[in-house]
Design an enzyme around this catalytic site. Structure first.
Site, mmCIF file in Angstrom:
data_model
loop_
_atom_site.group_PDB
_atom_site.id
_atom_site.type_symbol
_atom_site.label_atom_id
_atom_site.label_comp_id
_atom_site.label_asym_id
_atom_site.label_seq_id
_atom_site.Cartn_x
_atom_site.Cartn_y
_atom_site.Cartn_z
ATOM 1 N N GLY A 190 -5.411 -7.430 -6.673
ATOM 2 C CA GLY A 190 -4.229 -8.257 -6.877
ATOM 3 C C GLY A 190 -3.572 -8.561 -5.550
ATOM 4 O O GLY A 190 -3.925 -7.959 -4.532
ATOM 5 N N GLU A 230 2.267 -4.231 -6.476
ATOM 6 C CA GLU A 230 2.460 -5.665 -6.207
ATOM 7 C C GLU A 230 3.921 -6.083 -6.434
ATOM 8 O O GLU A 230 4.461 -6.901 -5.689
ATOM 9 C CB GLU A 230 1.523 -6.514 -7.075
ATOM 10 C CG GLU A 230 0.039 -6.291 -6.819
ATOM 11 C CD GLU A 230 -0.373 -6.496 -5.372
ATOM 12 O OE1 GLU A 230 0.292 -7.255 -4.649
ATOM 13 O OE2 GLU A 230 -1.357 -5.857 -4.947
ATOM 14 N N TRP A 241 2.290 1.625 6.096
ATOM 15 C CA TRP A 241 1.848 1.604 7.497
ATOM 16 C C TRP A 241 2.165 0.269 8.170
ATOM 17 O O TRP A 241 1.801 0.049 9.315
ATOM 18 C CB TRP A 241 0.338 1.889 7.578
ATOM 19 C CG TRP A 241 -0.486 0.895 6.814
ATOM 20 C CD1 TRP A 241 -0.992 -0.287 7.302
ATOM 21 C CD2 TRP A 241 -0.878 0.955 5.443
ATOM 22 N NE1 TRP A 241 -1.665 -0.956 6.306
ATOM 23 C CE2 TRP A 241 -1.614 -0.215 5.164
ATOM 24 C CE3 TRP A 241 -0.678 1.893 4.424
ATOM 25 C CZ2 TRP A 241 -2.139 -0.478 3.894
ATOM 26 C CZ3 TRP A 241 -1.212 1.624 3.171
ATOM 27 C CH2 TRP A 241 -1.929 0.463 2.913
HETATM 28 ZN ZN ZN Z 1 -0.342 -4.215 -1.102
#
Ligand code: ZN
Ligand code: CA
Length: 296
Positions: A190, A230, A241
């Protein structure tokens, strides 16, 4: 753009899933592809992110973690519409599978997930309770009744990652639009765009494979947090990160002060392995929805 102040914690311990066989999020790749063609959009995004980061650092310094414990935060309810693109196969998932996903989103964004019990002790007091509720839309853009699930028999269920794929998006300022598809050409599970970065209004939506929706039907518990991840992007959370490299490459930052810098992980490391890679004194945090790790 205000950031979600608290990181989203955490994903399910699901021992039978092999992370190597699971697909991942392509939000960074899609944003990079757009920014490569539009340097101005990239500069604007980075400027806004830097401002948000500075504001967050000040809020952190002033102890927002403590304030949140005593404040009664408002609950925001986000109407969601699922555009199920299908050609009559298994990708035409059931209403029950979609409802299961909506319940998982609300559970995870209200810290009602049972697996907070396995959060490593150093981070237990940072578990986010975002207090966003998700509900299937009850009115369509014309004001007609809807159950928030719209099915379209359309070959675009084989998603090409083109802007021309987004043909059913409802107004993005009133709904969270989620396209459920059979395949995604780029190989993602996704993806979406962070606020203000979508190449078109219609592309301010989430695209997800049908077998990464909810915990039942064509999906399973191990893949049931992809939309939690998402939706985090859609609400302006970066990968922990950072946006500029892949997990496991270089130490980076998500612009939210509560979690330490990390290089990210593709699966749960041992606590010892996660300890102090990026900073000699700080254990990195890996139990977070904004990781790629499926926690197996
Ligand atoms: Zn992601
Ligand atoms: Ca952080």
């Amino acid at each position: 753009m205000k950031k979600l102040l608290l990181s989203l914690i955490l994903c399910t311990l699901f021992v039978s899933v092999n992370a190597q066989t699971l697909k991942k999020c392509h939000t960074d790749e899609m944003m990079k592809a757009w920014f490569d063609k539009n340097p101005n959009a990239k500069a604007e995004f980075e400027k806004r992110q830097q401002e948000a980061k500075e504001q967050d650092a000040i809020a952190f310094k002033n102890g927002y973690g403590q304030q949140n414990k005593t404040m009664v935060a408002p609950t925001y309810t986000i109407p969601v519409v699922f555009h199920v693109l299908h050609q009559g196969g298994a990708e035409n998932i059931s209403d029950a599978q979609i409802l299961d996903q909506v319940n998982i989103l609300t559970r995870d964004y209200n810290k009602l997930n049972a697996d907070t019990s396995v959060v490593v002790p150093q981070f237990k007091n940072l578990i986010g309770d975002v207090k966003f509720a998700f509900m299937l839309a009850t009115k369509d853009p014309s004001g007609n009744c809807t159950n928030g699930i719209v099915r379209h028999n359309n070959p675009k269920t084989n998603w090409t990652n083109s802007l021309s794929d987004y043909i059913y998006t409802w107004p993005r300022d009133k709904y969270l639009n989620i396209y459920v598809v059979k395949t995604i050409a780029s190989g993602a599970a996704g993806y979406t765009y962070l606020p203000g970065t979508a190449p078109s209004l219609a592309a301010d939506a989430i695209v997800v494979l049908h077998d990464y929706v909810g915990s039942i039907g064509t999906s399973n518990v191990g893949k049931s947090r992809v939309l939690t991840h998402e939706a985090g992007h859609w609400l302006n959370l970066s990968h922990v990160w950072g946006n500029t490299n892949n997990a496991g490459v270089a130490c980076g930052d998500d612009g939210v002060t509560d979690t330490p810098i990390t290089r990210g992980y593709l699966s749960w490391p041992s606590v010892t392995a996660a300890a102090m890679f990026c900073n000699a004194c700080i254990v990195e945090y890996y139990q977070n929805y904004m990781y790629y790790s499926y926690c197996d």
